[in-house]
Write a protein that holds these residues in place. Structure first.
Motif, PDB file in Angstrom:
ATOM      1  N   UNK A 121       3.181 -18.844 -15.805  1.00  0.00           N
ATOM      2  CA  UNK A 121       4.228 -19.721 -15.281  1.00  0.00           C
ATOM      3  C   UNK A 121       5.550 -18.969 -15.279  1.00  0.00           C
ATOM      4  N   UNK A 122       6.524 -19.522 -14.578  1.00  0.00           N
ATOM      5  CA  UNK A 122       7.852 -18.920 -14.552  1.00  0.00           C
ATOM      6  C   UNK A 122       7.997 -17.906 -13.436  1.00  0.00           C
ATOM      7  N   UNK A 123       9.166 -17.311 -13.368  1.00  0.00           N
ATOM      8  CA  UNK A 123       9.480 -16.318 -12.328  1.00  0.00           C
ATOM      9  C   UNK A 123       9.179 -14.921 -12.835  1.00  0.00           C
ATOM     10  N   UNK A 124       8.487 -14.141 -12.025  1.00  0.00           N
ATOM     11  CA  UNK A 124       8.131 -12.772 -12.397  1.00  0.00           C
ATOM     12  C   UNK A 124       9.111 -11.790 -11.771  1.00  0.00           C
ATOM     13  N   UNK A 125       9.581 -10.851 -12.569  1.00  0.00           N
ATOM     14  CA  UNK A 125      10.420  -9.775 -12.053  1.00  0.00           C
ATOM     15  C   UNK A 125       9.530  -8.610 -11.644  1.00  0.00           C
ATOM     16  N   UNK A 126       9.551  -8.275 -10.354  1.00  0.00           N
ATOM     17  CA  UNK A 126       8.696  -7.204  -9.843  1.00  0.00           C
ATOM     18  C   UNK A 126       9.512  -5.943  -9.607  1.00  0.00           C
ATOM     19  N   UNK A 127       9.010  -4.836 -10.150  1.00  0.00           N
ATOM     20  CA  UNK A 127       9.671  -3.540  -9.975  1.00  0.00           C
ATOM     21  C   UNK A 127       8.643  -2.544  -9.432  1.00  0.00           C
ATOM     22  N   UNK A 128       8.927  -1.999  -8.272  1.00  0.00           N
ATOM     23  CA  UNK A 128       8.015  -1.052  -7.635  1.00  0.00           C
ATOM     24  C   UNK A 128       8.346   0.396  -7.969  1.00  0.00           C
ATOM     25  N   UNK A 129       9.531   0.621  -8.508  1.00  0.00           N
ATOM     26  CA  UNK A 129       9.961   1.974  -8.852  1.00  0.00           C
ATOM     27  C   UNK A 129      10.767   1.948 -10.147  1.00  0.00           C
ATOM     28  N   UNK A 130      11.086   3.125 -10.657  1.00  0.00           N
ATOM     29  CA  UNK A 130      11.970   3.234 -11.810  1.00  0.00           C
ATOM     30  C   UNK A 130      11.265   3.069 -13.141  1.00  0.00           C
ATOM     31  N   UNK A 131      12.052   3.100 -14.218  1.00  0.00           N
ATOM     32  CA  UNK A 131      11.514   3.029 -15.573  1.00  0.00           C
ATOM     33  C   UNK A 131      10.849   1.688 -15.866  1.00  0.00           C
ATOM     34  N   UNK A 132      11.252   0.637 -15.148  1.00  0.00           N
ATOM     35  CA  UNK A 132      10.693  -0.699 -15.396  1.00  0.00           C
ATOM     36  C   UNK A 132       9.536  -1.030 -14.451  1.00  0.00           C
ATOM     37  N   UNK A 133       9.028  -0.044 -13.747  1.00  0.00           N
ATOM     38  CA  UNK A 133       7.959  -0.282 -12.770  1.00  0.00           C
ATOM     39  C   UNK A 133       6.799  -1.028 -13.403  1.00  0.00           C
ATOM     40  N   UNK A 134       6.432  -2.161 -12.798  1.00  0.00           N
ATOM     41  CA  UNK A 134       5.321  -2.964 -13.300  1.00  0.00           C
ATOM     42  C   UNK A 134       4.417  -3.465 -12.181  1.00  0.00           C
ATOM     43  N   UNK A 135       4.710  -3.061 -10.947  1.00  0.00           N
ATOM     44  CA  UNK A 135       3.964  -3.524  -9.773  1.00  0.00           C
ATOM     45  C   UNK A 135       3.415  -2.308  -9.046  1.00  0.00           C
ATOM     46  N   UNK A 136       2.116  -2.361  -8.729  1.00  0.00           N
ATOM     47  CA  UNK A 136       1.454  -1.189  -8.170  1.00  0.00           C
ATOM     48  C   UNK A 136       0.903  -1.517  -6.784  1.00  0.00           C
ATOM     49  N   UNK A 137       1.245  -0.648  -5.833  1.00  0.00           N
ATOM     50  CA  UNK A 137       0.962  -0.894  -4.420  1.00  0.00           C
ATOM     51  C   UNK A 137       0.225   0.294  -3.837  1.00  0.00           C
ATOM     52  N   UNK A 138      -0.732   0.004  -2.977  1.00  0.00           N
ATOM     53  CA  UNK A 138      -1.483   1.066  -2.315  1.00  0.00           C
ATOM     54  C   UNK A 138      -1.565   0.747  -0.829  1.00  0.00           C
ATOM     55  N   UNK A 139      -1.233   1.691   0.059  1.00  0.00           N
ATOM     56  CA  UNK A 139      -1.205   1.421   1.495  1.00  0.00           C
ATOM     57  C   UNK A 139      -2.593   1.247   2.092  1.00  0.00           C
ATOM     58  N   UNK A 140      -2.641   0.492   3.177  1.00  0.00           N
ATOM     59  CA  UNK A 140      -3.890   0.261   3.906  1.00  0.00           C
ATOM     60  C   UNK A 140      -3.598   0.265   5.403  1.00  0.00           C
ATOM     61  N   UNK A 141      -4.628   0.555   6.188  1.00  0.00           N
ATOM     62  CA  UNK A 141      -4.458   0.578   7.642  1.00  0.00           C
ATOM     63  C   UNK A 141      -4.440  -0.817   8.254  1.00  0.00           C
ATOM     64  N   UNK A 142      -4.990  -1.799   7.550  1.00  0.00           N
ATOM     65  CA  UNK A 142      -5.106  -3.145   8.113  1.00  0.00           C
ATOM     66  C   UNK A 142      -3.729  -3.802   8.227  1.00  0.00           C
TER      67      UNK A 142
END
Length: 218
Positions: A121-142
């Motif tokens: 529950x609650x609001x999640x802080x998403x960080x894709x870069x930097x020291x606080x990075x907690x979100x992981x992304x991988x590119x796709x062709x679709x």
């Protein structure tokens, strides 16, 4: 001043005991994964690697199906160790009620899979870069954008939306919300392109698999 033999032994004993207490304190600190300990940092890295691997596995399977076109299908398997253990996720990301959140959509001018551990529950802080990075992304062709499209996602019993703070903006993202203990040690991912069905992501706890249908342009 001379120290008696008995006094010397006593001093040596106290010194040895002092060293043992320091070693014991360090051992306990490591075993409990305090945020300043090497074990905490190692655990966080191991969880992050597993999140990235899961994102990459989904994106790769979707790229394969998209490249082959309508009627195609791909199956892949991902070994899961850390993401299925709530106590590891609590310690790694300092989260009380950890839920694995999987979604799909753009990052810049490319599309791909996001994997992040959020509170139930609650609001999640998403960080894709930097020291606080907690979100992981991988590119796709679709070329599919389901980040803010509820119709793409099954309700897994925990809902299918998360309030997120990303880049200073608060948004609602939709995706698969999966309890750690529902994830099998070997997660099966099945992707197909059925032109007679809509784009849809689902998770079956009984069979331990994620099923995805992509219908680009449909």
């Amino acid at each position: 001043m001379r120290v008696s033999r008995r006094g010397q032994i006593s001093l040596e004993f106290m010194l040895i005991m002092g060293i043992m207490i320091v070693m014991l304190a360090y051992s306990i600190n490591s075993a409990t994964f305090s945020r300043d300990s090497p074990s905490y940092q190692t655990l966080q890295l191991q969880v992050a690697v597993e999140e990235k691997n899961l994102a990459s596995s989904i994106s790769n399977a979707m790229s394969q199906v998209y490249s082959m076109g309508p009627g195609s299908k791909a199956t892949t398997y991902v070994k899961i160790n850390y993401l299925r253990r709530a106590n590891y996720l609590r310690k790694a990301w300092n989260i009380e009620d950890p839920v694995v959140f999987i979604t799909y959509g753009p990052n810049g001018d490319r599309n791909g899979t996001y994997v992040v551990v959020v509170n139930g529950t609650g609001t999640a802080n998403l960080y894709l870069t930097g020291d606080e990075k907690n979100t992981f992304w991988s590119p796709s062709l679709a070329p599919i954008d389901c980040l803010e499209n509820q119709t793409c996602w099954e309700d897994t019993g925990l809902g299918n939306s998360v309030q997120v703070n990303i880049g200073g903006s608060t948004k609602t993202f939709y995706g698969l919300k999966i309890a750690p203990d529902a994830i099998p040690s070997e997660l099966k991912i099945v992707v197909e392109w059925n032109p007679d069905a809509k784009t849809y992501f689902s998770f079956n706890e009984t069979t331990g698999e994620i099923k995805i249908n992509i219908n680009v342009g449909g």
